[in-house]
Design a protein around this motif. Structure first.
Motif, mmCIF file in Angstrom:
data_model
loop_
_atom_site.group_PDB
_atom_site.id
_atom_site.type_symbol
_atom_site.label_atom_id
_atom_site.label_comp_id
_atom_site.label_asym_id
_atom_site.label_seq_id
_atom_site.Cartn_x
_atom_site.Cartn_y
_atom_site.Cartn_z
ATOM 1 N N VAL A 1 -24.163 0.466 21.834
ATOM 2 C CA VAL A 1 -23.237 0.784 20.746
ATOM 3 C C VAL A 1 -22.950 -0.480 19.937
ATOM 4 N N SER A 2 -22.187 -0.340 18.876
ATOM 5 C CA SER A 2 -21.832 -1.500 18.054
ATOM 6 C C SER A 2 -20.856 -2.394 18.814
ATOM 7 N N THR A 3 -20.614 -3.573 18.265
ATOM 8 C CA THR A 3 -19.622 -4.471 18.868
ATOM 9 C C THR A 3 -18.206 -4.105 18.424
ATOM 10 N N GLY A 4 -18.100 -3.075 17.584
ATOM 11 C CA GLY A 4 -16.778 -2.603 17.173
ATOM 12 C C GLY A 4 -16.742 -2.107 15.748
ATOM 13 N N VAL A 5 -16.964 -0.801 15.555
ATOM 14 C CA VAL A 5 -16.800 -0.163 14.248
ATOM 15 C C VAL A 5 -15.929 1.066 14.460
ATOM 16 N N ALA A 6 -14.716 1.042 13.936
ATOM 17 C CA ALA A 6 -13.773 2.144 14.142
ATOM 18 C C ALA A 6 -14.385 3.463 13.702
ATOM 19 N N GLY A 7 -14.170 4.483 14.522
ATOM 20 C CA GLY A 7 -14.692 5.805 14.225
ATOM 21 C C GLY A 7 -16.061 6.059 14.810
ATOM 22 N N PHE A 8 -16.820 4.997 15.079
ATOM 23 C CA PHE A 8 -18.175 5.128 15.623
ATOM 24 C C PHE A 8 -18.230 4.636 17.072
ATOM 25 N N SER A 9 -17.882 3.390 17.282
ATOM 26 C CA SER A 9 -17.758 2.863 18.650
ATOM 27 C C SER A 9 -16.867 1.630 18.572
ATOM 28 N N VAL B 1 -30.488 4.691 25.611
ATOM 29 C CA VAL B 1 -30.422 5.350 24.310
ATOM 30 C C VAL B 1 -29.546 4.496 23.403
ATOM 31 N N LEU B 2 -29.829 4.545 22.105
ATOM 32 C CA LEU B 2 -29.099 3.740 21.128
ATOM 33 C C LEU B 2 -28.363 4.658 20.152
ATOM 34 N N PRO B 3 -27.179 5.151 20.545
ATOM 35 C CA PRO B 3 -26.384 5.942 19.605
ATOM 36 C C PRO B 3 -25.451 5.020 18.821
ATOM 37 N N ARG B 4 -26.040 4.046 18.128
ATOM 38 C CA ARG B 4 -25.255 2.980 17.508
ATOM 39 C C ARG B 4 -25.391 3.009 15.993
ATOM 40 N N ASN B 5 -24.487 3.638 15.274
ATOM 41 C CA ASN B 5 -24.528 3.734 13.805
ATOM 42 C C ASN B 5 -25.713 2.980 13.191
ATOM 43 N N PHE C 1 -24.572 11.296 11.549
ATOM 44 C CA PHE C 1 -23.698 10.963 10.424
ATOM 45 C C PHE C 1 -24.554 10.627 9.211
ATOM 46 N N TYR C 2 -24.337 11.389 8.137
ATOM 47 C CA TYR C 2 -25.032 11.121 6.879
ATOM 48 C C TYR C 2 -24.178 10.169 6.053
ATOM 49 N N ASP C 3 -24.754 9.022 5.729
ATOM 50 C CA ASP C 3 -24.011 7.966 5.066
ATOM 51 C C ASP C 3 -24.807 7.438 3.877
ATOM 52 N N GLY C 4 -24.273 6.424 3.237
ATOM 53 C CA GLY C 4 -24.968 5.767 2.143
ATOM 54 C C GLY C 4 -24.355 4.405 1.933
ATOM 55 N N GLN C 5 -25.107 3.480 1.378
ATOM 56 C CA GLN C 5 -24.616 2.115 1.198
ATOM 57 C C GLN C 5 -23.799 1.977 -0.082
ATOM 58 N N ILE D 1 -20.914 3.142 3.402
ATOM 59 C CA ILE D 1 -19.619 3.486 2.825
ATOM 60 C C ILE D 1 -18.601 3.828 3.911
ATOM 61 N N SER D 2 -19.043 4.488 4.982
ATOM 62 C CA SER D 2 -18.110 4.800 6.070
ATOM 63 C C SER D 2 -17.504 3.518 6.640
ATOM 64 N N ALA D 3 -18.346 2.507 6.841
ATOM 65 C CA ALA D 3 -17.865 1.233 7.385
ATOM 66 C C ALA D 3 -16.983 0.500 6.372
ATOM 67 N N LEU D 4 -17.294 0.621 5.085
ATOM 68 C CA LEU D 4 -16.455 -0.013 4.059
ATOM 69 C C LEU D 4 -15.052 0.589 4.074
ATOM 70 N N ASN D 5 -14.960 1.903 4.265
ATOM 71 C CA ASN D 5 -13.650 2.546 4.338
ATOM 72 C C ASN D 5 -12.891 2.103 5.579
ATOM 73 N N VAL D 6 -13.627 1.908 6.680
ATOM 74 C CA VAL D 6 -13.009 1.394 7.902
ATOM 75 C C VAL D 6 -12.471 -0.015 7.655
#
Length: 339
Positions: free
Chosen positions: A39-47, A98-102, A122-126, A197-202
């Motif tokens: 997982v990530s080292t810390g992204v709210a909402g994802f891991s 397994v890598l369920p990491r945004n 998760f469908y996202d965009g930059q 964009i999801s991470a930018l909102n976080v």
């Protein structure tokens, strides 16, 4: 008719042979008694870990769902936090199962790294985040701007493509650690910050002291389909992870939730019966218990439940479903049928 019966019999025998043969990853996971997820080292909402070290997010939920499908126990998992530079090597080497990491699924990653993307959760965009003090209303006003970003991602490549297409240049400010990069942006070391964009909102709502002082610019400069990846060559393991995700989405499609799953198991709907293992077959085909999907929904929830508590209205992020709504509600989430 005789030829058709012979063909069907052969197909059933072949399917049974495949179902009975466990792949190397499943064997290894069963032997150690838990699934190891990157997982990530810390992204709210994802891991993301809380103050007590408890991890939550849609990627964590997907890891729990795989554990529920395999062991009937969603607690039988362990997490390995990985930065953008480490994630693919960790999966390739077997450090994680397994890598369920945004992580965005791209052709290069799917075809050249010995990995396989098995679905989109998760469908996202930059996009691009700026301070309102900069007075910028469009990314097209950022020619020669300094832009903060992480290495080892599609972000820098997408940004370079977009700037080149618009006959502009930028100065990358590349920092590996997420929190350090956010601090650099907040301190004014760069004019803008770019990522999904999801991470930018976080970042705007949870990492910056005055969220209303910042804005995500309107341009969407890439597609970012985020989803779990596995090692190439172990088709059974890929199928287990793929159908775990599909089970969460299809459960939402049929209105099966963690709260009503026991009542729904009494349904006469043949699709619901197959999903919940009342009608056997799906579990055998995957090499897991027939109640695999029931255990996922009962212990983790369907996709909508996971989204709402981690990203949506039940979370501090208050994200709208948007593209991640079900296909029946104008979104892109469309489950492959369990039958």
């Amino acid at each position: 008719m005789k030829a058709l019966k012979t063909f069907l019999a052969a197909a059933l025998m072949l399917g049974a042979a495949h179902a009975a043969h466990a792949g190397p990853t499943l064997d290894a996971v069963k032997k150690k008694g838990f699934v190891q997820c990157g997982v990530s080292t810390g992204v709210a909402g994802f891991s993301n870990p809380d103050s007590k070290g408890n991890w939550t997010g849609i990627d964590v939920d997907l890891c729990k769902a795989v554990a529920a499908a395999l062991f009937g126990d969603a607690t039988k998992f362990k997490l390995t936090p990985l930065n953008t530079q480490q994630r693919f090597t960790a999966l390739q080497s077997g450090e994680v199962d397994v890598l369920p990491r945004n992580t965005s699924i791209t052709l290069q990653r799917d075809a050249a790294l010995g990995l396989t993307g098995v679905g989109v959760n998760f469908y996202d965009g930059q996009g691009i985040l700026v301070s309102k003090k900069l007075g910028v209303k469009s990314a097209k006003e950022l020619n020669q701007a300094a832009i903060c970003l992480q290495p080892g991602t599609t972000t820098e490549l997408n940004l370079a493509d977009w700037f080149r297409a618009n006959k502009m240049t930028f100065k990358p400010v590349v920092i590996d650690k997420f929190d350090e990069l956010v601090r650099a942006f907040a301190a004014g070391r760069c004019d803008a910050y770019t990522t999904d964009i999801s991470a930018l909102n976080v970042i705007r709502t949870t990492k910056l002291s005055n969220p209303d002082d910042y804005v995500v610019l309107p341009e969407l400069i890439s597609k970012e389909p985020l989803g779990p990846m596995v090692r190439r060559g172990d088709e059974q393991w890929a199928a287990i992870v793929r159908w775990t995700l599909n089970a969460m989405i299809e459960a939402e499609e049929y209105g099966i939730t963690s709260k009503n799953v026991d009542e729904m198991a009494k349904s006469t709907n043949p699709n619901v019966q197959r999903i919940l293992g009342v009608t056997p077959g799906a579990g055998k085909n995957l090499g897991v218990d027939e109640k695999w999907a029931y255990n996922i929904v009962k212990q983790v929830g369907n996709y909508g439940e996971s989204f709402e508590r981690n990203l949506g209205q039940g979370s501090p992020l208050k994200m709208q479903r948007g593209a991640n709504a079900l296909w029946t509600k104008g979104g892109l989430m469309y489950a492959l049928p369990i039958r």
